[in-house]
Design an enzyme around this catalytic site. Structure first.
Site, PDB file in Angstrom:
ATOM      1  N   HIS A   1       0.726  -1.291  -0.027  1.00 22.10           N
ATOM      2  CA  HIS A   1      -0.090   0.043  -0.054  1.00 22.10           C
ATOM      3  C   HIS A   1       0.866   1.308  -0.083  1.00 22.10           C
ATOM      4  CE1 HIS A   1      -4.292  -0.615   0.408  1.00 22.10           C
ATOM      5  NE2 HIS A   1      -3.874  -1.815   0.943  1.00 22.10           N
TER       6      HIS A   1
ATOM      7  N   TYR B   1      -9.726   6.070   6.186  1.00 23.08           N
ATOM      8  CA  TYR B   1     -10.179   6.627   7.423  1.00 23.08           C
ATOM      9  C   TYR B   1     -11.084   7.804   7.237  1.00 23.08           C
ATOM     10  CZ  TYR B   1      -6.035   4.741   9.648  1.00 23.08           C
ATOM     11  OH  TYR B   1      -5.174   3.681   9.715  1.00 23.08           O
TER      12      TYR B   1
ATOM     13  N   PRO C   1      -6.233   2.119  17.801  1.00 27.63           N
ATOM     14  CA  PRO C   1      -5.841   1.385  16.703  1.00 27.63           C
ATOM     15  C   PRO C   1      -5.775   2.368  15.551  1.00 27.63           C
ATOM     16  CG  PRO C   1      -8.270   0.747  17.417  1.00 27.63           C
ATOM     17  CD  PRO C   1      -7.545   1.316  18.623  1.00 27.63           C
TER      18      PRO C   1
ATOM     19  N   LYS D   1      -0.713   1.152  14.816  1.00 26.07           N
ATOM     20  CA  LYS D   1       0.800   1.043  15.449  1.00 26.07           C
ATOM     21  C   LYS D   1       0.959   0.196  16.367  1.00 26.07           C
ATOM     22  CE  LYS D   1       2.467   4.564  13.141  1.00 26.07           C
ATOM     23  NZ  LYS D   1       2.887   4.185  12.195  1.00 26.07           N
TER      24      LYS D   1
ATOM     25  N   TYR E   1       3.293   7.655   9.350  1.00 23.94           N
ATOM     26  CA  TYR E   1       2.302   6.396   9.124  1.00 23.94           C
ATOM     27  C   TYR E   1       3.117   5.414   8.684  1.00 23.94           C
ATOM     28  CZ  TYR E   1      -2.071   3.998   8.283  1.00 23.94           C
ATOM     29  OH  TYR E   1      -3.103   2.926   8.255  1.00 23.94           O
TER      30      TYR E   1
HETATM   31  P1  RFL Z   1      -0.826  -9.922  22.503  1.00 25.38           P
HETATM   32  O1  RFL Z   1      -1.025 -10.079  20.875  1.00 25.38           O
HETATM   33  O2  RFL Z   1      -1.738  -9.377  23.360  1.00 25.38           O
HETATM   34  O3  RFL Z   1       0.053 -11.146  23.023  1.00 25.38           O
HETATM   35  C1  RFL Z   1      -0.004 -11.699  24.401  1.00 25.38           C
HETATM   36  C2  RFL Z   1       0.092 -13.103  24.589  1.00 25.38           C
HETATM   37  O4  RFL Z   1       0.469 -13.267  26.014  1.00 25.38           O
HETATM   38  C3  RFL Z   1      -0.594 -14.210  26.538  1.00 25.38           C
HETATM   39  N1  RFL Z   1      -0.701 -13.947  28.026  1.00 25.38           N
HETATM   40  C4  RFL Z   1      -0.222 -14.756  28.910  1.00 25.38           C
HETATM   41  N2  RFL Z   1       0.918 -15.864  28.896  1.00 25.38           N
HETATM   42  C5  RFL Z   1       1.042 -16.479  29.876  1.00 25.38           C
HETATM   43  N3  RFL Z   1       0.768 -15.872  31.148  1.00 25.38           N
HETATM   44  C6  RFL Z   1       0.036 -15.100  31.303  1.00 25.38           C
HETATM   45  N4  RFL Z   1      -0.460 -14.531  32.546  1.00 25.38           N
HETATM   46  C7  RFL Z   1      -0.455 -14.191  29.901  1.00 25.38           C
HETATM   47  N5  RFL Z   1      -1.288 -13.119  29.814  1.00 25.38           N
HETATM   48  C8  RFL Z   1      -1.561 -13.171  28.676  1.00 25.38           C
HETATM   49  C9  RFL Z   1      -1.739 -13.791  25.598  1.00 25.38           C
HETATM   50  O5  RFL Z   1      -2.705 -15.128  25.635  1.00 25.38           O
HETATM   51  C10 RFL Z   1      -1.164 -13.418  24.343  1.00 25.38           C
HETATM   52  O6  RFL Z   1      -1.044 -14.822  23.530  1.00 25.38           O
HETATM   53  O7  RFL Z   1       0.457  -9.022  22.532  1.00 25.38           O
HETATM   54  P2  RFL Z   1       1.705  -8.662  21.811  1.00 25.38           P
HETATM   55  O8  RFL Z   1       2.703  -9.939  21.456  1.00 25.38           O
HETATM   56  O9  RFL Z   1       2.569  -7.574  22.287  1.00 25.38           O
HETATM   57  O10 RFL Z   1       1.276  -8.063  20.323  1.00 25.38           O
HETATM   58  C11 RFL Z   1       0.723  -6.757  20.614  1.00 25.38           C
HETATM   59  C12 RFL Z   1      -0.461  -6.948  19.222  1.00 25.38           C
HETATM   60  O11 RFL Z   1      -1.414  -7.907  19.559  1.00 25.38           O
HETATM   61  C13 RFL Z   1      -1.434  -5.562  19.462  1.00 25.38           C
HETATM   62  O12 RFL Z   1      -0.499  -4.386  19.543  1.00 25.38           O
HETATM   63  C14 RFL Z   1      -2.462  -5.228  18.396  1.00 25.38           C
HETATM   64  O13 RFL Z   1      -3.138  -6.559  17.975  1.00 25.38           O
HETATM   65  C15 RFL Z   1      -3.034  -4.022  18.893  1.00 25.38           C
HETATM   66  N6  RFL Z   1      -4.611  -3.964  18.106  1.00 25.38           N
HETATM   67  C16 RFL Z   1      -4.592  -3.736  17.096  1.00 25.38           C
HETATM   68  N7  RFL Z   1      -3.236  -3.010  16.580  1.00 25.38           N
HETATM   69  C17 RFL Z   1      -3.413  -2.526  15.387  1.00 25.38           C
HETATM   70  O14 RFL Z   1      -2.399  -2.063  14.784  1.00 25.38           O
HETATM   71  N8  RFL Z   1      -4.370  -2.588  14.450  1.00 25.38           N
HETATM   72  C18 RFL Z   1      -5.681  -3.256  14.798  1.00 25.38           C
HETATM   73  O15 RFL Z   1      -6.601  -3.083  14.188  1.00 25.38           O
HETATM   74  C19 RFL Z   1      -5.759  -3.682  16.149  1.00 25.38           C
HETATM   75  N9  RFL Z   1      -6.720  -4.463  16.514  1.00 25.38           N
HETATM   76  C20 RFL Z   1      -5.538  -4.918  18.625  1.00 25.38           C
HETATM   77  C21 RFL Z   1      -6.693  -5.051  17.792  1.00 25.38           C
HETATM   78  C22 RFL Z   1      -5.641  -5.610  19.862  1.00 25.38           C
HETATM   79  C23 RFL Z   1      -6.774  -5.882  20.472  1.00 25.38           C
HETATM   80  N10 RFL Z   1      -6.803  -6.397  21.849  1.00 25.38           N
HETATM   81  C24 RFL Z   1      -5.493  -6.698  22.402  1.00 25.38           C
HETATM   82  C25 RFL Z   1      -7.915  -6.436  22.865  1.00 25.38           C
HETATM   83  C26 RFL Z   1      -7.892  -5.545  18.155  1.00 25.38           C
HETATM   84  C27 RFL Z   1      -7.980  -5.957  19.695  1.00 25.38           C
HETATM   85  C28 RFL Z   1      -9.349  -6.590  20.097  1.00 25.38           C
HETATM   86  C1  PHB Z   2      -7.075  -3.097  10.180  1.00 24.85           C
HETATM   87  O1  PHB Z   2      -7.057  -3.346   8.869  1.00 24.85           O
HETATM   88  O2  PHB Z   2      -7.410  -3.967  10.939  1.00 24.85           O
HETATM   89  C2  PHB Z   2      -6.750  -1.547  10.368  1.00 24.85           C
HETATM   90  C3  PHB Z   2      -6.278  -0.630   9.736  1.00 24.85           C
HETATM   91  C4  PHB Z   2      -5.816   0.298  10.003  1.00 24.85           C
HETATM   92  C5  PHB Z   2      -6.118   0.773  11.392  1.00 24.85           C
HETATM   93  C6  PHB Z   2      -6.351  -0.146  12.314  1.00 24.85           C
HETATM   94  C7  PHB Z   2      -6.907  -1.582  11.763  1.00 24.85           C
HETATM   95  O3  PHB Z   2      -5.616   2.026  11.977  1.00 24.85           O
END
Ligand code: RFL
Ligand code: PHB
Length: 391
Positions: free
Chosen positions: A72, A200, A292, A296, A384
């Protein structure tokens, strides 16, 4: 058991750290609370910064991403009835992003760890950190009803926002910074062709976002109230609301269909400092959360892991402590950059319940400035697409 690095959490941060340490001959064990199947079905982030893409390629994880991901060059910004515009990151920075889902990255990481014979313990309960301020830290946990212990040199806390690692740092040295937003995002995935660009959109009805995973899989979000329930949003209601928030010519291009996933996430900014205490280093969501808007979260987890794996490699291979000693400061500089950008984009593009007429005018003016000013667009494009890692 004994290992050099005990990694708590098998999300993207923990798995990538284990993979990168292994490439440098540093031994680790990953301890994850959930089952592998559960970790692999979580749907989250989707947009990778240029630096994340380069890093994944460098560590041998680029093959499927380059085949299935979608490069992209820009993000679109729509504003009700104002003329829409696209910020072309390639023009301003020579770099592009990649749409490739976190689910796919986690699958790739699991496959790579399994191929290399990596040690991942899943379904581990009651993970507890011990003696992190000493030279002999260890963790304990329960697996299949038996208590187990891993002695190690260092502990990497990669257990996300709800994990236990951060809480092992004494409150007297820890400082938390937090901002909770008065809304969430309702997201759906649908097997329909996406819009050509990530868009967005600001609207007086609230924010909306059009994104994608691949040419036949779309991801859409709308700003929602915190007390809203998924049952209140059958697909037809979601699609109508989504379309109402985009300019009519964009809404006309949105292909609707049944959703295959629907979830609500609250929005929060959070940073816990320092990211190192004694023999414990935090990485990813365990130390910080961004809303989100700006995509980042996952990218920050990857940059933390880049800094941390380099710090540990330098320590073990070259007996150099500089990067380990500087880990928290270096990681936090990048974290705060992403915190500021995500907060700013969230403030610009969402409706807040207490918006005053003054807020609405200044927000409108910021959009007009961004639409008119190549300098403002260049600044957003640079952040970005992702700032470079520090040497
Ligand atoms: P994760 O992915 O939360 O992984 C942490 C892992 O640790 C485990 N865990 C444990 N293990 C052992 N003992 C414990 N006591 C534990 N407690 C927890 C969990 O089961 C899990 O497997 O963190 P990590 O690796 O730092 O990765 C970060 C990313 O996952 C996160 O920043 C992003 O996904 C944030 N996020 C989004 N970011 C974006 O850039 N775009 C998005 O669209 C986006 N959507 C989201 C998201 C985060 C969400 N969360 C955390 C609620 C949507 C959701 C629903
Ligand atoms: C996504 O594709 O899930 C997405 C893209 C842009 C964002 C957040 C989530 O800022």
């Amino acid at each position: 058991m004994r290992t050099q690095i005990a990694i708590i959490g098998g999300g993207p941060a923990g798995l990538l750290l284990s993979h990168m340490l292994d490439l440098e001959g540093v031994d680790s064990i990953v301890v994850e609370r959930k089952s592998k199947a559960y970790v692999l079905q979580r749907i989250r982030a989707g947009v990778l910064e240029a630096g994340t893409v380069d890093l994944l390629r460098q560590v041998g994880l680029g093959e499927r991403m380059d085949r299935e991901g979608h490069p992209h060059n820009g993000i679109g910004i729509d504003w009700q009835d104002r003329p829409r515009f696209l910020i072309d990151t390639n023009t301003f920075t020579g770099k592009s992003m990649m749409a490739y889902g976190q689910t796919a990255i986690t699958e790739d990481l699991y496959a790579a760890r399994e191929k290399a014979g990596g040690h991942i313990i899943d379904e581990a309960d009651n993970v507890t950190l011990h003696d992190i301020a000493s030279d002999a830290p260890y963790i304990t946990f329960e697996k299949d009803g038996r208590e187990q212990r891993i002695d190690c040199d260092y502990i990497a806390g990669c257990d996300g926002y709800h994990g236990v690692s951060r809480h092992a740092i004494p409150a007297s040295v820890q400082q938390n910074f937090e901002k909770v937003y008065p809304f969430g995002w309702l997201g759906i995935m649908s097997e329909t062709p996406p819009l050509p660009d990530i868009v967005y959109a600001y609207h007086e009805r609230g924010f909306a976002l059009a994104s994608m995973r691949n040419p036949t899989l779309s991801r859409y979000y709308i700003q929602c109230d915190l007390d809203t329930k998924i049952e209140d949003w059958p697909d037809e209601v979601f699609w109508d609301e989504l379309k109402a928030r985009f300019p009519s010519e964009v809404a006309a291009q949105i292909v609707t269909g049944p959703s295959i996933e629907k979830s609500i996430a609250p929005l929060r900014s959070f940073v816990s400092e320092p990211m190192r205490y004694g023999r414990l280093m935090l990485a990813g969501d365990a130390a910080h959360i961004v809303p989100p808007t700006g995509a980042k979260g996952l990218n920050l987890a990857v940059s933390d892991v880049f800094y941390l794996s380099r710090a540990l490699t330098e320590h073990y291979k070259h007996d150099r402590q500089t990067y380990l000693d500087g880990y928290s400061d270096m990681a936090l500089r990048r974290v705060w950059g992403a915190e500021r950008l995500s907060w700013w984009l969230t403030s610009l593009l969402h409706r807040f319940p207490d918006d005053t007429p003054f807020d609405l005018r200044t927000r409108q003016n910021q959009f007009d400035h961004l639409a008119a000013s190549k300098v403002a667009q260049a600044a957003l494009a640079e952040e970005y697409v992702g700032l470079p890692f520090e040497d």
